[in-house]
Scaffold this active site. Sequence first.
Site, mmCIF file in Angstrom:
data_model
loop_
_atom_site.group_PDB
_atom_site.id
_atom_site.type_symbol
_atom_site.label_atom_id
_atom_site.label_comp_id
_atom_site.label_asym_id
_atom_site.label_seq_id
_atom_site.Cartn_x
_atom_site.Cartn_y
_atom_site.Cartn_z
ATOM 1 N N ARG A 11 0.815 -1.224 0.000
ATOM 2 C CA ARG A 11 0.000 0.000 0.000
ATOM 3 C C ARG A 11 0.845 1.269 0.000
ATOM 4 O O ARG A 11 0.535 2.255 -0.654
ATOM 5 C CB ARG A 11 -0.861 -0.037 1.257
ATOM 6 C CG ARG A 11 -1.513 1.270 1.675
ATOM 7 C CD ARG A 11 -2.270 1.028 2.981
ATOM 8 N NE ARG A 11 -2.666 2.247 3.682
ATOM 9 C CZ ARG A 11 -3.906 2.739 3.678
ATOM 10 N NH1 ARG A 11 -4.847 2.152 2.996
ATOM 11 N NH2 ARG A 11 -4.191 3.820 4.366
ATOM 12 N N ASN A 63 -0.913 8.713 2.098
ATOM 13 C CA ASN A 63 -2.172 9.400 2.390
ATOM 14 C C ASN A 63 -2.356 9.674 3.890
ATOM 15 O O ASN A 63 -3.474 9.896 4.357
ATOM 16 C CB ASN A 63 -3.352 8.603 1.830
ATOM 17 C CG ASN A 63 -4.545 9.489 1.514
ATOM 18 O OD1 ASN A 63 -4.375 10.664 1.174
ATOM 19 N ND2 ASN A 63 -5.750 8.943 1.639
ATOM 20 N N HIS A 107 -9.295 6.161 -4.819
ATOM 21 C CA HIS A 107 -8.868 4.994 -4.039
ATOM 22 C C HIS A 107 -9.846 3.849 -4.266
ATOM 23 O O HIS A 107 -10.893 4.005 -4.871
ATOM 24 C CB HIS A 107 -8.846 5.343 -2.543
ATOM 25 C CG HIS A 107 -7.746 6.280 -2.177
ATOM 26 N ND1 HIS A 107 -6.633 5.875 -1.466
ATOM 27 C CD2 HIS A 107 -7.572 7.599 -2.423
ATOM 28 C CE1 HIS A 107 -5.824 6.914 -1.297
ATOM 29 N NE2 HIS A 107 -6.367 7.976 -1.868
ATOM 30 N N SER A 108 -9.488 2.681 -3.707
ATOM 31 C CA SER A 108 -10.460 1.593 -3.625
ATOM 32 C C SER A 108 -10.193 0.867 -2.317
ATOM 33 O O SER A 108 -9.050 0.814 -1.876
ATOM 34 C CB SER A 108 -10.324 0.642 -4.820
ATOM 35 O OG SER A 108 -9.360 -0.343 -4.583
ATOM 36 N N PHE A 109 -11.220 0.331 -1.625
ATOM 37 C CA PHE A 109 -12.545 0.158 -2.154
ATOM 38 C C PHE A 109 -13.579 0.505 -1.080
ATOM 39 O O PHE A 109 -13.220 0.686 0.076
ATOM 40 C CB PHE A 109 -12.755 -1.309 -2.611
ATOM 41 C CG PHE A 109 -12.446 -2.322 -1.527
ATOM 42 C CD1 PHE A 109 -11.150 -2.758 -1.315
ATOM 43 C CD2 PHE A 109 -13.454 -2.820 -0.708
ATOM 44 C CE1 PHE A 109 -10.858 -3.694 -0.304
ATOM 45 C CE2 PHE A 109 -13.160 -3.748 0.292
ATOM 46 C CZ PHE A 109 -11.861 -4.183 0.492
ATOM 47 N N GLU A 124 -13.814 6.163 -3.174
ATOM 48 C CA GLU A 124 -13.493 4.754 -2.900
ATOM 49 C C GLU A 124 -14.305 3.924 -3.893
ATOM 50 O O GLU A 124 -15.525 3.810 -3.769
ATOM 51 C CB GLU A 124 -13.855 4.360 -1.463
ATOM 52 C CG GLU A 124 -13.044 5.054 -0.380
ATOM 53 C CD GLU A 124 -11.637 4.483 -0.201
ATOM 54 O OE1 GLU A 124 -11.291 3.471 -0.859
ATOM 55 O OE2 GLU A 124 -10.884 5.069 0.611
#
Length: 429
Positions: A236, A255, A306-308, A382
């Site tokens: 990540r 982030n 971003h996800s999710f 997301e």
Amino acid sequence: MRWFLGIFVCISCVYARHEQYDQSALFSVKAKDAEQINYFNSLDYPMDIWLYATQERNGLVLVPKGYVQQFQDELYSKGIEFVIEVENIKDSLELEDKLRADKARSRAMRSDNDLLVNFDDIYNLTEVNNYLKKIAEAYPDVATLVSGGKSFEGRDINYLKISNSNFQNASKPIIFVESLLHAREWVTLPTTLYAIEKLVVNVTDQDLIDDFDWIIMPVANPDGYEFSHDGGRFWRKNRRNGILPGDVCLGVDLNRNFDVFYGLGSSNNVCTEIYHGTAPFSEPESQVIRDILHSDDRIEMFLDLHSFGNLILYGWGTGELPENAFSLHVGGIQMATAINEVKEDWNLNYRVGNAALVLYPASGTAMDYGLKAGVPLSYTYELPGLRNFGSTILGFLVDPEFIKPSAVQTWEGIKEGAYFLRSIRRNLA
Ligand SMILES: *[C@@H]1O[C@H](CO)[C@@H](O)[C@H](O)[C@H]1NC(C)=O
Ligand SMILES: *[C@@H]1O[C@H](CO)[C@@H](O)[C@H](O)[C@H]1NC(C)=O
Ligand SMILES: *[C@@H]1O[C@H](CO)[C@@H](O)[C@H](O)[C@H]1NC(C)=O
Ligand SMILES: [Zn+2]
């Protein structure tokens, strides 16, 4: 002899793939009150929370081999309900590889226009950079390739400036869209590539280019992204090393590294997924985004993909509401509605709200920094990821069948965001 050796090497390399995730289990956890939610959401190393638990929604957490029993015992002892969604996540990773390989084979048999993306696989970093270069060369009047700076490991952080007036028309607002700040969130990439296609290659909404300038950054975290292809699929953070002796753990959550409420909703433990770094803007990748946000007063919308979770979120990450919360909310609802109208029936509706209220408090985010830097409409998307995938939940994994729909649907939201921005500017004028 050599030939046999070659085969042997290749087989062992295939088998070594995803080895680090062997027997990691994905848990779905139903936290029923604030205490349980808080317990789950503040789980520390070595658990990897994929989805925070809320009142409405189960949390998802990947538990590494060796901790699975211990984690179950802990949940039992706290009376928290759970289901093991995937016993061995390596099986899901192998399924993803197989589906992607099948698509790659069918693609190799076609001769496509190479300025159009094949939305049946996820481009790797080299492919993205080649694509951006090709677009800039083919459309020099509209698209300019810029390197915003170098990543920790020295890779270019590239973006396209897209404008039919060479960024010279002072009355146009700029929309800045960025993806892959979090490396493993692969499904966000096709959206930014699709945005480029719709703004440059196959323009069907001319007003989007007449009325706006665009900054599109497909890979905000190139080191982490490259690593998610050839090192660890669920990586990540960025690849900052040298924080702990011997690099027991490495990487900063970009982030959480922005200079806004820094450290309030993040971790100072480098072994966690939400490690905020040694100082605000300690990381070159977050510096590049900061510099873009400050580069032009005309940036009026910032979308960090971003996800999710099927969410559109706005600030502040602490739960306080910014002055323009009403506009942010209305704009968010309009974008979400546009996506909900075109999504598949099985997919969840997007929800909209303040990031801390809908999800969980988080500090040092790009979204909040956008707002702080004076970009009024700053959002985190997301994207969806709760669809079933074989016997499992998709999460960060990508189903090639869903790449194109996901890009097209998300683009509907972005487009609607642009129109919302235009409408509130008219009202101000
Ligand atoms: C990226 O894709 C290209 C093929 O287009 C391949 O040659 C290269 O090895 C890939 N790189 C990584 C790191 O997977
Ligand atoms: C261009 O976009 C339109 C509308 O989305 C689509 O129908 C058409 O197939 C696209 N053209 C190409 C060459 O992809
Ligand atoms: C600048 O952009 C605005 C908004 O799209 C447009 O109305 C105007 O004609 C443009 N000005 C010039 C000089 O192109
Ligand atoms: Zn993310």
